[in-house]
Scaffold this motif. Structure first.
Motif, mmCIF file in Angstrom:
data_model
loop_
_atom_site.group_PDB
_atom_site.id
_atom_site.type_symbol
_atom_site.label_atom_id
_atom_site.label_comp_id
_atom_site.label_asym_id
_atom_site.label_seq_id
_atom_site.Cartn_x
_atom_site.Cartn_y
_atom_site.Cartn_z
ATOM 1 N N ARG A 148 -6.948 5.372 -3.663
ATOM 2 C CA ARG A 148 -5.957 4.681 -2.812
ATOM 3 C C ARG A 148 -5.112 3.798 -3.725
ATOM 4 O O ARG A 148 -5.657 2.937 -4.415
ATOM 5 N N TRP A 149 -3.798 3.993 -3.695
ATOM 6 C CA TRP A 149 -2.908 3.310 -4.632
ATOM 7 C C TRP A 149 -2.259 2.080 -4.004
ATOM 8 O O TRP A 149 -1.925 2.068 -2.833
ATOM 9 N N TYR A 205 -10.968 3.502 -5.939
ATOM 10 C CA TYR A 205 -11.565 4.822 -5.782
ATOM 11 C C TYR A 205 -13.086 4.706 -5.793
ATOM 12 O O TYR A 205 -13.640 3.621 -6.029
ATOM 13 N N ASN A 210 -11.365 9.990 -3.646
ATOM 14 C CA ASN A 210 -10.614 9.249 -2.632
ATOM 15 C C ASN A 210 -9.788 8.091 -3.207
ATOM 16 O O ASN A 210 -9.947 6.936 -2.797
ATOM 17 N N THR A 268 1.500 10.192 -3.609
ATOM 18 C CA THR A 268 1.560 9.731 -4.996
ATOM 19 C C THR A 268 2.975 9.820 -5.541
ATOM 20 O O THR A 268 3.201 9.571 -6.718
ATOM 21 N N ILE A 307 -0.749 4.364 0.148
ATOM 22 C CA ILE A 307 -1.780 5.366 0.427
ATOM 23 C C ILE A 307 -1.143 6.594 1.088
ATOM 24 O O ILE A 307 -0.251 6.475 1.900
ATOM 25 N N THR A 365 0.829 -1.204 0.000
ATOM 26 C CA THR A 365 0.000 0.000 0.000
ATOM 27 C C THR A 365 0.859 1.247 0.000
ATOM 28 O O THR A 365 1.796 1.357 0.776
#
Length: 203
Positions: free
Chosen positions: A81-82, A93, A79, A59, A56, A54
């Protein structure tokens, strides 16, 4: 002598009993540990996916090309979250009340976007088509899968006795699977298997 013999014999029995208890306890603990490791391995194999890393909250660790493609193509996303999946990036998202996840290659190539919804998220014409063909069924789950050249829906519908999985694409509505509720199978399992088959060809 008899007293000494009895005492010695008693000590031997106590000693053996202690050794047996220790060995039994050790074997029990060792078996438990092995079972935990084995089950963890089986679960990892069954999941068929890489562990998610994660990222998050920032970026800066996401490839700039991926970010540009995402921000340009998914302007309505909320919102994000990567996650890093091997050499690919996944972003989860929301669009209003619908959860999405999109997958990208490391250099920004878009692979797919998948949105999880219900009856209200279906396009009006498709909703009418489903209800017209399956009058006594309720629409329970609708998943939209988009690729660069494809836009399709996987739809779960149910009546009192059956669970039916529909595939809708290019104006065609196909009954992909039908199972009886009495068999113990679930709509979630049927949908998951279908999506896994579909996505395996897209990656």
């Amino acid at each position: 002598m008899k007293t000494l013999f009895k005492s010695t014999r008693l000590n031997e029995l106590v000693s053996r009993s202690s050794q047996f208890s220790f060995k039994a306890a050790f074997a029990l603990v060792w078996s438990f540990l092995l079972s935990v490791v084995f089950m963890g391995s089986v679960n990892a194999q069954q999941s068929g996916s890489l562990p998610e890393v994660t990222i998050i909250g920032t970026t800066t660790d996401v490839n700039e090309k991926v970010l540009n493609v995402f921000e340009r193509s998914f302007r309505e996303a909320e919102n994000p979250r990567w996650f890093k999946l091997g050499r690919k990036y996944m972003v989860k998202y929301n669009v209003e009340d619908m959860l999405h996840k999109a997958l990208f290659r490391n250099k920004g190539g878009f692979i797919y976007d998948m949105g999880y919804g219900t009856e209200k998220h279906l396009p009006g014409n498709l909703q009418t088509q489903v209800k017209g063909n399956y009058k006594d069924f309720a629409i329970t789950t609708a998943v939209n899968v988009r690729q660069s050249d494809r836009n399709l829906w996987k739809i779960n519908i149910e009546d009192d006795q059956n669970i039916v999985l529909l595939h809708a694409e290019d104006g065609l509505l196909i009954e992909e699977d039908r199972i009886e509720k009495a068999s113990g199978a679930t709509a979630e399992y049927t949908m998951t298997q279908s999506l896994n088959r579909l996505l395996s060809d897209m990656r």
